[in-house]
Structures are given as C-alpha cells and as structure tokens.
Scaffold this motif. Structure first.
Motif, PDB file in Angstrom:
ATOM      1  N   LYS A 144      22.539  84.361 -69.546  1.00  0.00           N
ATOM      2  CA  LYS A 144      22.499  84.894 -68.187  1.00  0.00           C
ATOM      3  C   LYS A 144      21.128  85.504 -67.929  1.00  0.00           C
ATOM      4  N   GLY A 145      20.755  85.605 -66.647  1.00  0.00           N
ATOM      5  CA  GLY A 145      19.584  86.374 -66.278  1.00  0.00           C
ATOM      6  C   GLY A 145      18.247  85.689 -66.414  1.00  0.00           C
ATOM      7  N   SER A 146      18.216  84.380 -66.662  1.00  0.00           N
ATOM      8  CA  SER A 146      16.936  83.676 -66.733  1.00  0.00           C
ATOM      9  C   SER A 146      17.152  82.209 -66.400  1.00  0.00           C
ATOM     10  N   LEU A 147      16.047  81.510 -66.192  1.00  0.00           N
ATOM     11  CA  LEU A 147      16.094  80.071 -65.945  1.00  0.00           C
ATOM     12  C   LEU A 147      15.726  79.289 -67.200  1.00  0.00           C
ATOM     13  N   THR A 148      15.951  79.875 -68.358  1.00  0.00           N
ATOM     14  CA  THR A 148      15.681  79.214 -69.632  1.00  0.00           C
ATOM     15  C   THR A 148      16.600  78.007 -69.787  1.00  0.00           C
ATOM     16  N   PRO A 149      16.077  76.846 -70.192  1.00  0.00           N
ATOM     17  CA  PRO A 149      16.964  75.701 -70.442  1.00  0.00           C
ATOM     18  C   PRO A 149      18.070  76.069 -71.429  1.00  0.00           C
ATOM     19  N   GLY A 150      19.283  75.695 -71.081  1.00  0.00           N
ATOM     20  CA  GLY A 150      20.459  76.050 -71.854  1.00  0.00           C
ATOM     21  C   GLY A 150      21.227  77.226 -71.284  1.00  0.00           C
ATOM     22  N   ALA A 151      20.584  78.014 -70.413  1.00  0.00           N
ATOM     23  CA  ALA A 151      21.272  79.133 -69.779  1.00  0.00           C
ATOM     24  C   ALA A 151      22.250  78.623 -68.723  1.00  0.00           C
ATOM     25  N   ASP A 152      23.220  79.460 -68.387  1.00  0.00           N
ATOM     26  CA  ASP A 152      24.101  79.140 -67.274  1.00  0.00           C
ATOM     27  C   ASP A 152      23.267  79.012 -65.997  1.00  0.00           C
ATOM     28  N   ALA A 153      23.624  78.047 -65.155  1.00  0.00           N
ATOM     29  CA  ALA A 153      22.897  77.825 -63.900  1.00  0.00           C
ATOM     30  C   ALA A 153      23.372  78.825 -62.853  1.00  0.00           C
ATOM     31  N   ASP A 154      23.023  80.103 -63.102  1.00  0.00           N
ATOM     32  CA  ASP A 154      23.272  81.191 -62.157  1.00  0.00           C
ATOM     33  C   ASP A 154      21.988  81.364 -61.350  1.00  0.00           C
ATOM     34  N   GLN A 213      28.014  76.295 -59.571  1.00  0.00           N
ATOM     35  CA  GLN A 213      28.939  76.235 -58.434  1.00  0.00           C
ATOM     36  C   GLN A 213      28.492  77.235 -57.368  1.00  0.00           C
ATOM     37  N   GLU A 214      28.396  76.772 -56.140  1.00  0.00           N
ATOM     38  CA  GLU A 214      27.968  77.670 -55.070  1.00  0.00           C
ATOM     39  C   GLU A 214      29.092  78.638 -54.724  1.00  0.00           C
ATOM     40  N   VAL A 215      28.774  79.940 -54.777  1.00  0.00           N
ATOM     41  CA  VAL A 215      29.777  80.976 -54.534  1.00  0.00           C
ATOM     42  C   VAL A 215      29.450  81.824 -53.309  1.00  0.00           C
TER      43      VAL A 215
END
Length: 453
Positions: free
Chosen positions: A373-383, A426-428
């Motif tokens: 969570k909390g970053s755009l690092t590859p492998g992170a959740d696409a939040d 998923q768009e929330v």
C-alpha cells in the motif's frame, strides 16, 4: 482471465519523482510504471492530462466506532467518505466501539461488523489495557496491525489507561512479535475539568498543557530504549516534544511520530468561544506551535500525517451551550484530511513527493504494508488517485459523507480535489457520481498474522 488497463498522465508521483508516466494495472496490482510512449498496445488507456496520479492515502488512525456506537459513525459511512477523500486503506482504532478491541473475541466481533460494509481496504488496531497481556499474542496471530494504549483517561470506560508497570509487561510481547505500540501520550497526576468560563477555548487549552505530552513522550523513549520494540506516538500536538523525538531518532531507536491535519491547519487564537466542534485531545495549540510542527515534519522529526477522525453525535458536542468542559473531544476529518494537509503544504512550499511520503508511504510502513500500500511500486496494490492539486473548493454540510455533518472544515476554503479513487484496480469513487457497492477487504499485518483456517 487477466484484466489490464492503463492510467496515464503528465504528473505521476513515482518512486523517482513527479514525471509524465503511465501506470499499468494488471489484476488489481501495479504491473509497471512506464514512460508515456511505452504504453503497451491492447489494454484500455485513461489519460488524465495534467491532473496528478498518486498512490492512495493510508490513514492509520481513525475511530469508526462500530459496533456499539455506530450512531457516532460506522464502517459504511466512514469508508465511503474516506474514498471521496482519497484514502484507500484505513486502520480502525480499538475504541470507541463496544466491545473495545482488547481481546480476540472482541476483534472477531469488530471484523464481522466490518465485513461487506467497507468501500476501501481496512485493518484493525488492538488495545493494551490493564490485565489483557494474555490476549495480545492471539490478536497478533489474527492479524491486528499493532496495539494502542492510553497513558491518561481515554474518555470511555471500556478502554482504561495503562501504567508504566502495565507497559513493562506488555511491551516485551510486542517487541518479540515485531508489532508497534502506538501511544496516546498525555500523562498527569492532576487531570481535571477546565476552570473558569468553560465556553472559552482558552479554558480548555489551559486544562491540557504541553507538559503532559512532553513527560509522556520522555517516558515512552525510555521504554522503547529498554524493550527495543517499535513505539509510535499518535496525534502529536506539543512542539516542545520535538527535541526529545529527534534525539530518540538520532539514537537509532524504533520511535516514530504522527501529527494530524487539525494541528497543522487551525490555531488556538482563531477558535471562537463555544465552538466545541474544534475540541480534541491533545488540544489544538497556538499558531507558533503549529508552525513548529510544520518545521518538525519537514525536518523528519514527525514521520506522517493521519486524520485521527473521531466523530460523535452532534448532541455530544453540547452545541446549545458551547461548553468545552462537557463536549466530547474529537474532530471529524476523514473526507478532508488530504486537501487540508495539501492546502497547508502549498502555502509552505512543500510538493507532491512530500505529500506522498507523509500521507501514503510512512503510514504504510507503520502498519507493515510497505510495498503493498501507499506507493506505485510494481507489485503493490493498484490503489490510485486522480488528484487536482490546483482546484479550490469549500466543504459544505451537503457534501459531507461522514454519518454526521459537523466538522471544523465546513466553510473553510481548501485546495486539492480528489477526482477518482481506485482500490486494487476497482474504482470506488468518481466525483459527482454515486458510490459503488462495498468491496473493501481486511488487510492483516503481513509477517505476523497466522494463516486463516
């Protein structure tokens, strides 16, 4: 079947700075961050132009109050408001729900209340209270993020405060398991109600002096040094404690600190008499104190900014009399934390990279979710967020998504609008559109939670 799509823009907050880029999302994860001309052919592309693409905010400090005091807030309303404010992961405090989250059984009750009702991903803090050391390991195994304690009366009977002796028993357990103790750091032998005219904010401010925080933080540094487990100070208000914090960090102790949007936004000199919706503990202090908190944040003494969303019913604010002595202490802020902090940052010359560091990356580390969570690092959740950092707006009651509309941010001009929010791809939240159904999941602390059977 693999689901792949791309979010592209001219200002993407990446690990290597703010630059034109495209985020490739595959099966709910960040698959890659590539240059704008390197977008793979085939998957659909959403281009947001000059709007900012950034990771979702991680808010490690919110009181959602369900079950038991759901009339104060609740998972459905809190997480919908959070999504609108750019928060994609929230960690719920062990009070003010009933039961308080101080046993495995209570944690299971809390988790059951949240399941199927959350728009965003969520976690749970457990609580350390006198006599519950025997429950701590089971709650760690079940996946709590860590444990909170109070060094002063919490305000609710279900969550009594601890003594130093209580912590001497609990902290070795937490240190061995590698989970943080997070501390409401006020301590005194002379607690009492405000004196004089309790409609004045100055009466309330005088009733909770900085020294209460300063003394408590010194004690927690000593205990951190002794037990070598991670200690985190919640909602720092007193700038006088920053020297103690800086020395602990220089010593290499696992000691971290947060502050909150209200301490960085408001000041005691401008809180009107009777305006009990500004009451919180520790209190909002003077403008010079606020500016020193900003300096401590920029210097690295303070690690992060989180909401401390702590709502209640309007009746508990005693609005008809404006009595700071009787009013519940807590500020409703979940929906407005990001723009409030960004507004203050812009005014002081801080940029988007610091915003992500303070509101996304650092809370993710505290909760054990760095890399997820909390970053755009590859492998992170696409939040992901699409954020317009130049757009002004003024919160109004009609747009507040918390269960109750009362917040000190109403009517205060802010800058920074969250246009769209995604959790795990998923768009929330889409500005101006109805919220979709809840899809949030319980995110257990990696590395300590045992597999769920």
């Amino acid at each position: 079947m693999s689901q792949e799509w791309v979010l592209r823009g001219e200002r993407v907050v990446t690990d290597t700075g703010v630059r034109p880029a495209a985020v490739v999302v595959r099966d709910g994860k960040v698959a890659a961050v590539v240059g704008p001309s390197e977008v793979p052919s085939g998957p659909p592309v959403t281009d947001v132009g000059t709007k900012v693409i950034m990771p979702g905010v991680v808010d490690s400090h919110a009181h959602i109050n369900e079950p038991g005091r759901t009339e104060w807030e609740g998972f459905e309303t809190a997480t919908r408001a959070a999504a609108a404010g750019g928060i994609t992961t929230v960690v719920d405090m062990p009070l003010n729900s009933i039961p308080a989250t101080t046993s495995l059984q209570a944690l299971q009750v809390k988790a059951a209340a949240a399941e199927g009702h959350c728009t965003i991903d969520y976690g749970f803090w457990g609580g350390v209270i006198p006599g519950n050391v025997g429950e701590l390991e089971a709650m760690i195994d079940a996946g709590v993020t860590g444990f909170k304690c109070f060094l002063i009366q919490s305000g609710v009977d279900e969550f009594p405060h601890v003594t130093r002796e209580d912590l001497e028993r609990a902290m070795p357990v937490l240190a061995r398991r590698g989970v943080p103790l997070i501390v409401h750091a006020e301590m005194t032998d002379a607690e009492g109600p405000p004196q004089g005219d309790t409609r004045t904010y100055q009466s309330y401010l005088a009733s909770r002096p900085r020294q209460w925080e300063d003394d408590a933080i010194r004690m927690m540094v000593e205990l951190c040094r002794k037990h070598r487990g991670p200690v985190h100070i919640v909602h720092l208000s007193s700038s006088d404690a920053l020297g103690t914090v800086a020395a602990a960090k220089a010593e290499g102790l696992p000691f971290t600190v947060e502050t909150c949007p209200h301490y960085l936004t408001f000041d005691a000199e401008h809180i009107p008499d009777g305006a009990t919706w500004f009451k919180c503990a520790p209190p909002i202090r003077e403008s010079e104190n606020r500016e020193k908190l900003w300096t401590g944040l920029a210097r690295g003494d303070i690690d992060m900014v989180v909401s401390d969303h702590s709502p209640c019913t309007p009746a508990l604010k005693h609005l008809e009399h404006g009595d700071f002595g009787k009013a519940w202490g807590g500020i409703a802020s979940l929906q407005f934390s990001l723009p409030a902090v960004w507004t203050g940052m812009r005014a002081r010359g801080h940029g988007l990279e610091q915003l992500v560091r303070w509101m996304c990356e650092a809370p993710a580390r505290l909760t054990g979710l760095a890399g997820q969570k909390g970053s755009l690092t590859p492998g992170a959740d696409a939040d992901l967020l699409v954020f317009d950092p130049e757009a002004p707006f003024t919160p109004e009651a009609s747009g507040v998504l918390h269960r109750h509309k009362l917040t000190p941010y109403s009517g205060r001009p802010l800058v920074g609008v969250v246009e769209r929010t995604w959790v795990r791809g998923q768009e929330v939240h889409t500005r101006g559109a109805p919220a979709p159904g809840p899809t949030g999941r319980w995110i257990r602390r990696p590395g300590t939670a045992r597999p769920v059977k």
